[in-house]
Design an enzyme around this catalytic site. Structure first.
Site, PDB file in Angstrom:
ATOM      1  N   ASN A 210       0.855  -1.188   0.000  1.00 53.51           N
ATOM      2  CA  ASN A 210       0.000   0.000   0.000  1.00 53.51           C
ATOM      3  C   ASN A 210       0.887   1.232   0.000  1.00 53.51           C
ATOM      4  O   ASN A 210       1.985   1.189   0.549  1.00 53.51           O
ATOM      5  CB  ASN A 210      -0.828   0.056   1.288  1.00 53.51           C
ATOM      6  CG  ASN A 210      -2.030  -0.835   1.238  1.00 53.51           C
ATOM      7  OD1 ASN A 210      -2.494  -1.200   0.165  1.00 53.51           O
ATOM      8  ND2 ASN A 210      -2.531  -1.196   2.394  1.00 53.51           N
ATOM      9  N   LYS A 343     -15.275  -2.267  13.138  1.00 56.14           N
ATOM     10  CA  LYS A 343     -14.041  -2.758  13.798  1.00 56.14           C
ATOM     11  C   LYS A 343     -14.069  -2.504  15.300  1.00 56.14           C
ATOM     12  O   LYS A 343     -13.074  -2.751  15.986  1.00 56.14           O
ATOM     13  CB  LYS A 343     -12.823  -2.090  13.165  1.00 56.14           C
ATOM     14  CG  LYS A 343     -12.712  -2.374  11.674  1.00 56.14           C
ATOM     15  CD  LYS A 343     -11.319  -2.586  11.220  1.00 56.14           C
ATOM     16  CE  LYS A 343     -11.313  -2.917   9.742  1.00 56.14           C
ATOM     17  NZ  LYS A 343     -10.163  -3.633   9.309  1.00 56.14           N
TER      18      LYS A 343
END
Ligand SMILES: Cc1cc2nc3c(=O)[nH]c(=O)nc-3n(C[C@H](O)[C@H](O)[C@H](O)COP(=O)(O)O)c2cc1C
Length: 398
Positions: A210, A343
């Site tokens: 990334n 999350k």
């Protein structure tokens, strides 16, 4: 005074006899590995030469509010954005008065208005000038405005008087000034920060990754350190130097990062997951380099879901305060809020990475802090300044 290391210090010098001491201050700051830029008032040029301070600071001296050479001719804004802290030493009665009344008619006073970081002054003047009720009223206003007052000291003065008003010695000034960087808000807290990208190997020479410079995570680790925390920084591969005075763990893959996080999680008070972890990884890692096959126009890989490091922390029964990041390109706040819920985070820091002047490799950022209840916007600023605000925010809510 390790807390001044790597800091951008803006030193204001005003027109008093003690201006010669500013040379020693610049020298000491440089020895501590601080980056120093000096802003001189017009009258201070009569007491110490700009050339001396330029040579010692290894940076050009600024004096003029109207500076045609500065970017957009706005050196007051540039310098205010650059600085981590501003110290005016020596600070005359005149400058104290102008700071107290919010004047902005020269470079130094304008910077103090444009600067939203910590400001300290080291007053230096004749004892009668210091005791004068108008000076004392002005100093009280500055104290009420969170300005740190270093001194003055007592003793014999250049004019022959004896009393309170002389500037403290440079070492004493810097000792007090350095306390600005020890907020102590996270003393006895343990903070674990992840930063940088992960690399998921495809074969011995290729990997899936990334975009992430790691700058934001490193800045957060430093800000937590300055707030007095014990810090563990777990980082994927970056070009940055490991900060000193913290426990640094270097990892490559998401699996390694997850294992390091789990290893260090015990008795952690705050977990900040700023790493850009690869959501997927190649299902298979080839032992040998995949050769180009001229007969094939395309090849494909199967990717499988990677381990979720954040969830691994937030699902613990005795969990720390968990902070995540959401780097989004569209519907930034909506997507970040969804991630906060899915999350099970306590705080998520959302930033819009579609803007080219902030985020990723940039030195600056602009973020929104989202909790289950509220949103707080932090406008564009250096990653260092943003990190300090984030750490201040966390220390208020934990
Ligand atoms: C020789 C001399 C010494 C001075 N020393 C001081 C001093 O130590 N402290 C002070 O407040 N003013 C002192 N002054 C007065 C300041 O120079 C004057 O107020 C000036 O306008 C300050 O401007 P500034 O604060 O913008 O640098 C002194 C003036 C002269 C002529």
């Amino acid at each position: 005074m390790k807390s001044l290391q790597n800091k951008n210090i803006l030193l204001g010098v005003t027109g008093g006899i003690a201006a010669y001491k500013s040379a020693e201050i610049v020298r000491s700051l440089k020895k501590m590995n601080a980056d120093v830029r000096v802003v001189m008032t017009k009258s201070s040029h009569e007491f110490v030469t700009p050339l001396t301070l330029q040579a010692l600071s290894a940076n050009p001296i600024s004096s003029d509010l109207l500076d045609i050479n500065a970017e957009a001719a706005m050196s007051h804004i540039e310098l205010a954005r650059w600085a981590d802290a501003l110290l005016i030493a020596p600070c005359t009665a005149e400058t104290i008065s102008r700071l107290a009344s919010g004047r902005g008619d020269d470079l130094l006073t304008t910077i103090t208005l444009a600067f939203d970081g910590p400001i300290a002054i080291a007053p230096a003047m004749n004892q009668a000038m210091w005791r004068d009720s108008r000076t004392q009223d002005n100093v009280s206003k500055l104290v009420a405005n969170n300005t740190l007052i270093c001194g003055p000291g007592t003793g014999e003065q250049a004019c022959g008087d004896v009393g309170i008003g002389r500037m403290l010695e440079p070492e004493e000034v810097l000792n007090i000034f350095s306390s600005l960087f020890k907020s102590g808000k996270l003393i006895s807290k343990k903070v674990v920060v992840t930063a940088g990208p992960t690399q998921e190997p495809i074969d011995p020479v290729r990997y899936l990754t990334n975009r992430s410079s790691g700058k934001m995570g490193y800045a957060l680790a430093n800000a937590a350190l300055e707030a007095g925390a014990e810090v563990v920084l777990i980082s994927g591969p970056t070009d940055l130097n490991a900060p000193e005075h913290l426990h640094f763990v270097s990892v490559r893959t998401a699996k390694e990062m997850h294992e390091a996080v789990q290893h260090h999680l015990n008795s952690t008070d705050i977990f900040i997951g700023s790493a850009a972890v690869s959501d997927y990884k190649p299902s298979k890692e080839y032992k040998n380099k995949i050769k180009k096959d001229k007969g094939k126009k395309s090849i494909s890989f199967e990717l499988e879901e990677n381990i979720d490091i954040l969830k691994g922390v937030s699902s613990q029964t005795k969990r720390p305060f968990v902070v995540g990041f959401a780097a989004e390109t569209q519907d930034v706040i909506k997507n970040a809020r969804e991630k906060l819920g899915s999350k099970n985070l306590d705080l998520i820091i959302a930033n819009d990475v579609s803007k080219t002047d902030i985020g990723f490799d940039s030195e600056e950022n602009e973020v929104t802090l989202i909790t289950p209840r509220d949103d707080y916007f932090i406008s564009k600023n250096s990653k260092k300044a943003i990190s300090k605000k984030i750490i201040d925010f966390i220390s208020e809510v934990i």
